[in-house]
Structures are given as structure tokens and as C-alpha cells.
Design a protein around this motif. Structure first.
Motif, PDB file in Angstrom:
ATOM      1  N   GLY A  15       0.804  -1.228   0.000  1.00  0.00           N
ATOM      2  CA  GLY A  15       0.000   0.000   0.000  1.00  0.00           C
ATOM      3  C   GLY A  15       0.834   1.273   0.000  1.00  0.00           C
ATOM      4  O   GLY A  15       0.292   2.369   0.119  1.00  0.00           O
ATOM      5  N   LYS A  16       2.135   1.129  -0.174  1.00  0.00           N
ATOM      6  CA  LYS A  16       3.026   2.293  -0.100  1.00  0.00           C
ATOM      7  C   LYS A  16       2.660   3.384  -1.104  1.00  0.00           C
ATOM      8  O   LYS A  16       2.508   4.538  -0.736  1.00  0.00           O
ATOM      9  N   SER A  17       2.537   2.997  -2.378  1.00  0.00           N
ATOM     10  CA  SER A  17       2.363   4.042  -3.394  1.00  0.00           C
ATOM     11  C   SER A  17       1.011   4.732  -3.261  1.00  0.00           C
ATOM     12  O   SER A  17       0.918   5.951  -3.425  1.00  0.00           O
ATOM     13  N   GLY A  35      10.815   2.711  -6.565  1.00  0.00           N
ATOM     14  CA  GLY A  35      10.657   1.440  -7.274  1.00  0.00           C
ATOM     15  C   GLY A  35      10.526   1.683  -8.773  1.00  0.00           C
ATOM     16  O   GLY A  35      11.081   0.939  -9.588  1.00  0.00           O
ATOM     17  N   ALA A  36       9.807   2.757  -9.132  1.00  0.00           N
ATOM     18  CA  ALA A  36       9.633   3.090 -10.551  1.00  0.00           C
ATOM     19  C   ALA A  36      10.984   3.415 -11.191  1.00  0.00           C
ATOM     20  O   ALA A  36      11.208   3.139 -12.379  1.00  0.00           O
ATOM     21  N   MET A  37      11.906   3.971 -10.397  1.00  0.00           N
ATOM     22  CA  MET A  37      13.228   4.296 -10.947  1.00  0.00           C
ATOM     23  C   MET A  37      14.004   3.008 -11.262  1.00  0.00           C
ATOM     24  O   MET A  37      14.636   2.894 -12.308  1.00  0.00           O
ATOM     25  N   VAL A  84       6.572   0.964 -17.145  1.00  0.00           N
ATOM     26  CA  VAL A  84       7.450   0.223 -16.227  1.00  0.00           C
ATOM     27  C   VAL A  84       6.711  -0.803 -15.362  1.00  0.00           C
ATOM     28  O   VAL A  84       7.328  -1.525 -14.592  1.00  0.00           O
ATOM     29  N   ARG A  85       5.379  -0.872 -15.495  1.00  0.00           N
ATOM     30  CA  ARG A  85       4.586  -1.816 -14.678  1.00  0.00           C
ATOM     31  C   ARG A  85       4.436  -3.179 -15.343  1.00  0.00           C
ATOM     32  O   ARG A  85       3.751  -4.046 -14.799  1.00  0.00           O
ATOM     33  N   SER A  86       5.002  -3.394 -16.520  1.00  0.00           N
ATOM     34  CA  SER A  86       4.776  -4.660 -17.229  1.00  0.00           C
ATOM     35  C   SER A  86       5.357  -5.845 -16.449  1.00  0.00           C
ATOM     36  O   SER A  86       6.279  -5.691 -15.642  1.00  0.00           O
ATOM     37  N   VAL A  93      13.332  -6.814 -12.442  1.00  0.00           N
ATOM     38  CA  VAL A  93      13.796  -5.658 -11.667  1.00  0.00           C
ATOM     39  C   VAL A  93      14.608  -6.057 -10.426  1.00  0.00           C
ATOM     40  O   VAL A  93      15.502  -5.317  -9.998  1.00  0.00           O
ATOM     41  N   SER A  94      14.365  -7.251  -9.867  1.00  0.00           N
ATOM     42  CA  SER A  94      15.141  -7.665  -8.692  1.00  0.00           C
ATOM     43  C   SER A  94      16.611  -7.849  -9.049  1.00  0.00           C
ATOM     44  O   SER A  94      17.491  -7.518  -8.252  1.00  0.00           O
ATOM     45  N   LEU A  95      16.842  -8.384 -10.244  1.00  0.00           N
ATOM     46  CA  LEU A  95      18.226  -8.563 -10.695  1.00  0.00           C
ATOM     47  C   LEU A  95      18.904  -7.192 -10.806  1.00  0.00           C
ATOM     48  O   LEU A  95      19.980  -6.961 -10.244  1.00  0.00           O
ATOM     49  N   ASP A 125      14.617   0.922   0.887  1.00  0.00           N
ATOM     50  CA  ASP A 125      15.813   1.294   1.676  1.00  0.00           C
ATOM     51  C   ASP A 125      15.786   2.766   2.050  1.00  0.00           C
ATOM     52  O   ASP A 125      16.816   3.353   2.341  1.00  0.00           O
ATOM     53  N   ILE A 126      14.607   3.380   2.007  1.00  0.00           N
ATOM     54  CA  ILE A 126      14.553   4.837   2.203  1.00  0.00           C
ATOM     55  C   ILE A 126      14.900   5.196   3.658  1.00  0.00           C
ATOM     56  O   ILE A 126      15.751   6.050   3.900  1.00  0.00           O
ATOM     57  N   GLY A 127      14.270   4.514   4.623  1.00  0.00           N
ATOM     58  CA  GLY A 127      14.457   4.866   6.031  1.00  0.00           C
ATOM     59  C   GLY A 127      15.863   4.624   6.556  1.00  0.00           C
ATOM     60  O   GLY A 127      16.346   5.364   7.402  1.00  0.00           O
ATOM     61  N   ARG A 150      -4.348  -6.798  -4.244  1.00  0.00           N
ATOM     62  CA  ARG A 150      -4.214  -5.359  -4.528  1.00  0.00           C
ATOM     63  C   ARG A 150      -3.494  -5.127  -5.852  1.00  0.00           C
ATOM     64  O   ARG A 150      -3.893  -4.285  -6.645  1.00  0.00           O
ATOM     65  N   ARG A 151      -2.420  -5.881  -6.067  1.00  0.00           N
ATOM     66  CA  ARG A 151      -1.665  -5.686  -7.314  1.00  0.00           C
ATOM     67  C   ARG A 151      -2.545  -6.047  -8.514  1.00  0.00           C
ATOM     68  O   ARG A 151      -2.511  -5.379  -9.543  1.00  0.00           O
ATOM     69  N   HIS A 152      -3.354  -7.088  -8.349  1.00  0.00           N
ATOM     70  CA  HIS A 152      -4.249  -7.520  -9.423  1.00  0.00           C
ATOM     71  C   HIS A 152      -5.222  -6.384  -9.770  1.00  0.00           C
ATOM     72  O   HIS A 152      -5.436  -6.066 -10.945  1.00  0.00           O
ATOM     73  N   ARG A 173       8.441 -14.510  -4.583  1.00  0.00           N
ATOM     74  CA  ARG A 173       9.795 -14.613  -5.139  1.00  0.00           C
ATOM     75  C   ARG A 173      10.525 -13.273  -4.972  1.00  0.00           C
ATOM     76  O   ARG A 173      11.688 -13.214  -4.572  1.00  0.00           O
ATOM     77  N   ARG A 174       9.813 -12.181  -5.245  1.00  0.00           N
ATOM     78  CA  ARG A 174      10.435 -10.861  -5.138  1.00  0.00           C
ATOM     79  C   ARG A 174      10.751 -10.525  -3.676  1.00  0.00           C
ATOM     80  O   ARG A 174      11.798  -9.947  -3.382  1.00  0.00           O
ATOM     81  N   ASP A 175       9.857 -10.920  -2.751  1.00  0.00           N
ATOM     82  CA  ASP A 175      10.131 -10.724  -1.315  1.00  0.00           C
ATOM     83  C   ASP A 175      11.436 -11.404  -0.943  1.00  0.00           C
ATOM     84  O   ASP A 175      12.273 -10.849  -0.246  1.00  0.00           O
TER      85      ASP A 175
HETATM   86  O1   DC Z   1       7.986  -1.011  -5.428  1.00  0.00           O
HETATM   87  P1   DC Z   1       8.214  -1.743  -6.742  1.00  0.00           P
HETATM   88  O2   DC Z   1       7.556  -3.087  -6.817  1.00  0.00           O
HETATM   89  O3   DC Z   1       7.863  -0.911  -7.924  1.00  0.00           O
HETATM   90  O4   DC Z   1       9.797  -1.992  -6.790  1.00  0.00           O
HETATM   91  C1   DC Z   1      10.396  -2.679  -7.841  1.00  0.00           C
HETATM   92  C2   DC Z   1      11.669  -3.371  -7.381  1.00  0.00           C
HETATM   93  O5   DC Z   1      12.696  -2.418  -7.153  1.00  0.00           O
HETATM   94  C3   DC Z   1      11.555  -4.209  -6.130  1.00  0.00           C
HETATM   95  O6   DC Z   1      11.556  -5.581  -6.453  1.00  0.00           O
HETATM   96  C4   DC Z   1      12.776  -3.893  -5.316  1.00  0.00           C
HETATM   97  C5   DC Z   1      13.439  -2.749  -5.995  1.00  0.00           C
HETATM   98  N1   DC Z   1      13.553  -1.562  -5.169  1.00  0.00           N
HETATM   99  C6   DC Z   1      14.693  -1.424  -4.415  1.00  0.00           C
HETATM  100  O7   DC Z   1      15.538  -2.328  -4.408  1.00  0.00           O
HETATM  101  N2   DC Z   1      14.888  -0.308  -3.682  1.00  0.00           N
HETATM  102  C7   DC Z   1      13.975   0.673  -3.676  1.00  0.00           C
HETATM  103  N3   DC Z   1      14.190   1.773  -2.965  1.00  0.00           N
HETATM  104  C8   DC Z   1      12.779   0.528  -4.429  1.00  0.00           C
HETATM  105  C9   DC Z   1      12.591  -0.611  -5.147  1.00  0.00           C
END
Ligand code: DC
Length: 204
Positions: A15-17, A35-37, A84-86, A93-95, A125-127, A150-152, A173-175
């Protein structure tokens, strides 16, 4: 004038965004979706046809421009927010976000953005890394089931086809990748307020 920084971390779909956009609008702050970056870097890497496993191939980042306007991300002047949402980008993106040089460059850009205006910044990693001195820090979580649902729904709004069971697997997997990677693995900052949003409405 001192700019205010609000850091919002957590796993995909917590629910972050949604919250970040609303809070930014309410307060008149700039919303920065980090994440979008990382997704945009993935998009560019795929377009350029680089060897995505080779960290040295990401040097294109040093001449890449990022800008946020009204919650939209522009890369090299082009609005890439929807693109970028595809699923293909989600799966790669994890790689891309595991490479230290990619992270260092994006973190530097994010820190520069937060010097200029008050921000609500969301990510992983913002905090503890990007804005360690943020005025407010939150870590949002929710169950995998809730996050996949929610993502769906998010995808439906964007006309992207998805399947909840498959989304659950992708999120799990991404977690795993986000929390076990070597550089800045996902975790709450020690001084963040942890909020489980599984049974909460957006307004709550
Ligand atoms: O929030 P998101 O699903 O759009 O993020 C995409 C990916 O980017 C996520 O798998 C982890 C990575 N990410 C990151 O490593 N560091 C961040 N500050 C934001 C996203």
C-alpha cells in the motif's frame, strides 16, 4: 528553508504508493516512487539490449535523467510511469536492483531530489539508507494474499492482464530476493513505525 522528508518502506503491494500519493497531495509534497526508478533502469537495459547480468553494462545510468512530475516518472524526458509496470519488467527488476553500482547511482539521485523539495519517498531502503534522517519513517506490510489481490486490482485499472495465483508466486519470489540480497536488503529502519495494512482501509 528546511524541507520535510517522509520515508515509506515495505514489500511490494503493502500500500506504499497509494498512501504516498495521497499524503503527498494532501501536504503539497513531491511523491518519489523509487521502485519506478529501478523499473525504469530495467526498461532501458532491456531496450538497449545489454547483458543484464553484467553490472559493468549499466554505465548508461550515468547519462540517464530522472524527473518526477505529479507522481509521474520521466526518464530522459519521456513519461515511463505506465510502461514500467509490465510483468516482464517486474520479473527482471530484482536482478537490476541487486547491483551495488546501480543502487549507489539511484540513491544519489534520490538524495539530490530530497534536497530540493519536501518529499514523500517510497521504496525498500529509504528509512535506513536514502534518507536516514527523515522526519517521519513508516514501514508498511500486509499478507501475501492481500498484496497479490491489490496488485491484481491495480493491474486491472492499468489494463494489464494478471492472475492472482501467479501474482502471489511472483510477490513471494520478489520478497525473497529483496530481503536476501547482499546490498541494502529490505528491512525496517530501527526507528520506523511498522504498520500492518492487511485489514486496513486506505483512509485508516
Ligand atoms: O515497489 P516496486 O515493486 O515498484 O519496486 C520494484 C523493485 O525495485 C523491487 O523488487 C525492489 C526494488 N527496489 C529497491 O531495491 N529499492 C527501492 N528503494 C525501491 C525498489
Amino acid at each position: 528553508m528546511k524541507h520535510i522528508q517522509i520515508a515509506l518502506d515495505g514489500p511490494a503491494g503493502a500500500g506504499k504508493s497509494t498512501i504516498a500519493k495521497l499524503v503527498a497531495k494532501d501536504l503539497g509534497f513531491t511523491y518519489i516512487d523509487t521502485g519506478a526508478m529501478y523499473r525504469a533502469v530495467t526498461l532501458k537495459a532491456m531496450k538497449l539490449g545489454i547483458d543484464m547480468n553484467n553490472e559493468a553494462d549499466y554505465e548508461f545510468l550515468y547519462s540517464t535523467q530522472f524527473q518526477f512530475e505529479d507522481g509521474h516518472l520521466f526518464m530522459d524526458g519521456i513519461d515511463v510511469s505506465n510502461h514500467v509496470r509490465s510483468t516482464e519488467i517486474s520479473n527482471n527488476v530484482s536482478l537490476v536492483s541487486s547491483f551495488l553500482s546501480v543502487r549507489e547511482q539511484l540513491v544519489m539521485i534520490q538524495q539530490e531530489m530530497a534536497q530540493k523539495v519536501s518529499v514523500v519517498m517510497d521504496g525498500r531502503d529509504i528509512g535506513f539508507k536514502v534518507l536516514p534522517d527523515a522526519d517521519f519513517k513508516f514501514f508498511l506490510t500486509a499478507s501475501i494474499e492481500e498484496r497479490a489481490t491489490r496488485r491484481h486490482q491495480d493491474n486491472l485499472k492499468r489494463n494489464i492482464h494478471s492472475n492472482i495465483e501467479q501474482l502471489k508466486e511472483e510477490i513471494a519470489r520478489r520478497d525473497y530476493l529483496d530481503t536476501t540480497r547482499e546490498h541494502s536488503p529490505l528491512r525496517p529502519a530501527t526507528d520506523a513505525l511498522i504498520v500492518d495494512t492487511s485489514h486496513m482501509s486506505i483512509a485508516e
